[in-house]
Design a protein around this motif. Structure first.
Motif, mmCIF file in Angstrom:
data_model
loop_
_atom_site.group_PDB
_atom_site.id
_atom_site.type_symbol
_atom_site.label_atom_id
_atom_site.label_comp_id
_atom_site.label_asym_id
_atom_site.label_seq_id
_atom_site.Cartn_x
_atom_site.Cartn_y
_atom_site.Cartn_z
ATOM 1 N N VAL A 183 0.101 -12.070 6.131
ATOM 2 C CA VAL A 183 0.896 -11.324 7.106
ATOM 3 C C VAL A 183 2.340 -11.812 7.046
ATOM 4 O O VAL A 183 2.592 -13.006 6.867
ATOM 5 C CB VAL A 183 0.348 -11.512 8.537
ATOM 6 N N GLY A 184 3.294 -10.899 7.181
ATOM 7 C CA GLY A 184 4.694 -11.286 7.241
ATOM 8 C C GLY A 184 5.387 -10.649 8.425
ATOM 9 O O GLY A 184 5.212 -9.448 8.683
ATOM 10 N N THR B 231 6.490 -8.152 -3.128
ATOM 11 C CA THR B 231 6.187 -7.282 -1.994
ATOM 12 C C THR B 231 6.829 -7.886 -0.754
ATOM 13 O O THR B 231 6.500 -9.011 -0.363
ATOM 14 C CB THR B 231 4.674 -7.156 -1.790
ATOM 15 N N LEU B 232 7.761 -7.159 -0.154
ATOM 16 C CA LEU B 232 8.445 -7.628 1.046
ATOM 17 C C LEU B 232 7.634 -7.222 2.269
ATOM 18 O O LEU B 232 7.466 -6.028 2.547
ATOM 19 C CB LEU B 232 9.854 -7.035 1.104
ATOM 20 N N LEU B 233 7.141 -8.203 2.992
ATOM 21 C CA LEU B 233 6.318 -7.950 4.178
ATOM 22 C C LEU B 233 7.198 -7.981 5.423
ATOM 23 O O LEU B 233 7.724 -9.031 5.791
ATOM 24 C CB LEU B 233 5.208 -9.001 4.287
ATOM 25 N N VAL B 234 7.348 -6.829 6.058
ATOM 26 C CA VAL B 234 8.158 -6.720 7.272
ATOM 27 C C VAL B 234 7.257 -6.196 8.385
ATOM 28 O O VAL B 234 6.997 -5.001 8.481
ATOM 29 C CB VAL B 234 9.368 -5.785 7.079
ATOM 30 N N ASN B 235 6.743 -7.116 9.187
ATOM 31 C CA ASN B 235 5.812 -6.763 10.260
ATOM 32 C C ASN B 235 4.620 -5.984 9.717
ATOM 33 O O ASN B 235 4.234 -4.927 10.230
ATOM 34 C CB ASN B 235 6.525 -5.947 11.348
ATOM 35 N N GLU B 236 4.038 -6.526 8.654
ATOM 36 C CA GLU B 236 2.883 -5.866 8.040
ATOM 37 C C GLU B 236 1.990 -6.907 7.373
ATOM 38 O O GLU B 236 2.372 -8.067 7.215
ATOM 39 C CB GLU B 236 3.335 -4.816 7.033
ATOM 40 N N TYR C 293 18.849 -7.378 -0.167
ATOM 41 C CA TYR C 293 17.672 -8.230 -0.325
ATOM 42 C C TYR C 293 16.444 -7.392 -0.676
ATOM 43 O O TYR C 293 15.663 -7.752 -1.579
ATOM 44 C CB TYR C 293 17.434 -9.006 0.968
ATOM 45 N N LEU C 294 16.274 -6.267 0.012
ATOM 46 C CA LEU C 294 15.153 -5.376 -0.272
ATOM 47 C C LEU C 294 15.214 -4.885 -1.716
ATOM 48 O O LEU C 294 14.194 -4.875 -2.428
ATOM 49 C CB LEU C 294 15.187 -4.185 0.688
ATOM 50 N N GLU C 295 16.395 -4.517 -2.172
ATOM 51 C CA GLU C 295 16.562 -4.027 -3.544
ATOM 52 C C GLU C 295 16.218 -5.113 -4.573
ATOM 53 O O GLU C 295 15.519 -4.861 -5.557
ATOM 54 C CB GLU C 295 18.001 -3.556 -3.751
ATOM 55 N N GLY D 163 -0.365 -11.712 -6.926
ATOM 56 C CA GLY D 163 0.752 -11.117 -6.204
ATOM 57 C C GLY D 163 1.853 -12.084 -5.819
ATOM 58 O O GLY D 163 1.649 -13.295 -5.687
ATOM 59 N N LYS D 164 3.052 -11.503 -5.649
ATOM 60 C CA LYS D 164 4.237 -12.224 -5.188
ATOM 61 C C LYS D 164 4.727 -11.534 -3.917
ATOM 62 O O LYS D 164 4.897 -10.313 -3.892
ATOM 63 C CB LYS D 164 5.334 -12.200 -6.261
ATOM 64 N N PHE D 165 4.966 -12.337 -2.874
ATOM 65 C CA PHE D 165 5.284 -11.776 -1.560
ATOM 66 C C PHE D 165 6.478 -12.512 -0.960
ATOM 67 O O PHE D 165 6.707 -13.690 -1.231
ATOM 68 C CB PHE D 165 4.073 -11.889 -0.632
ATOM 69 N N SER D 166 7.223 -11.810 -0.108
ATOM 70 C CA SER D 166 8.398 -12.415 0.519
ATOM 71 C C SER D 166 8.586 -11.861 1.922
ATOM 72 O O SER D 166 7.971 -10.854 2.305
ATOM 73 C CB SER D 166 9.654 -12.149 -0.323
#
Length: 287
Positions: A172-173, A152-157, A142-144, A124-127
């Motif tokens: 966790v991000g 995978t954009l981690l926003v409080n998750e 940025y999300l797009e 996986g790739k995460f940001s």
């Protein structure tokens, strides 16, 4: 003011003048402006913890951060950095924020996803968001980009990284502390406390909050290592929320938390780096 403080202040000012004078010379200016910013280094670090499962032994996590595309950092340089990441054959890739320096003025944002998509990471790739990713109303852009690049954009998750044998670690991000809405309780809501847990937070001084939670490693960027450092004294200036933790590894007192601060790849405000080379970090997990 004590004599020691007076002497230290005098010496720091003297070094500032010396470094400033060096940068003002044609040779010093050329080095700080055109050479060191392009000396992208691959930094290898070992991560050991009793909660890392045996089957995660030797797993590679690559962190890169603070590209600031558009401000003296172009798409050709981004492609070169991606090539270096792929050469390391990472299992997991993490981007800790600040993709485009000025999202609303950069004209080639549509070309970024294809380059980032070419990064290979089987687990996986995460940001996460950095302050520049939110700034200038760039949050949706940025999300797009990250969605198209298959990050995978981690926003409080949180998310669980699992191997075929069932062994797991947790990632966790949290949202950017300066311009976002970080929520640790929400981010950690579904995190099993028995798992080795890595938290991504753009600003390193988030560790003052992170240390209050069952998190074992925080990965951050934002500081650029100060971009310009003085011998023996460190960075001249660091941004807000990057004053306590500036670069490299730290152990947070009276907690089980370790913090690593990546110096980033690009530059912002001033296009200089002096004694603060850009970096890509490769973490090797040890059970």
């Amino acid at each position: 003011m004590t004599q020691k403080q007076t002497r230290r202040t005098f010496l720091k000012r003297s070094f500032s003048i010396t470094v400033g004078s060096l940068l003002a010379t044609s040779l010093g200016y050329y080095y700080a402006r055109y050479i060191e910013p392009k000396q992208l280094s691959i930094v290898h670090q070992n991560i050991s913890h009793q909660l890392i499962p045996n089957n995660f032994e030797g797993l590679k996590i690559v962190q890169f951060s603070d590209l600031h595309i558009g401000y003296n950092y172009n798409l050709q340089q981004l492609q070169s950095a991606v090539n270096k990441i792929n050469e390391e054959k990472p299992d997991i890739v993490l981007f800790t924020g600040d993709l485009i320096d000025s999202p609303m003025t950069f004209k080639d944002a549509d070309k970024i996803p294809a380059i980032l998509k070419s990064i290979k990471a089987p687990l996986g790739k995460f940001s996460i968001y950095g302050n520049h990713d939110h700034g200038g109303y760039g949050s949706n852009l940025y999300l797009e980009i990250m969605n198209k690049a298959e990050f995978t954009l981690l926003v409080n998750e949180s998310t669980i990284i699992s191997l075929p044998d069932g062994s797991q670690i947790c990632l966790v991000g949290v949202d950017d502390l300066l311009l976002g809405h970080p929520d640790y309780d929400k981010a950690l809501k579904n995190v099993p406390q028995e798992l080795f847990t890595i938290l991504l937070a753009h600003e390193p001084d988030a560790a003052q909050v992170t240390s209050k939670y069952p998190i074992h490693l925080q990965l951050s960027g934002h500081s650029h290592g100060g971009q310009v450092q003085l011998p023996f004294f460190g960075p001249l200036i660091t941004p807000p929320l990057a004053t306590t933790y500036v670069e490299g590894f730290y152990e947070v007192e009276e907690s089980n938390l370790s913090v690593y601060v990546n110096r980033g790849i690009g530059t912002t405000r001033l296009p200089f780096r002096f004694l603060s080379k850009p970096e890509i970090t490769v973490f090797h997990l040890n059970a």
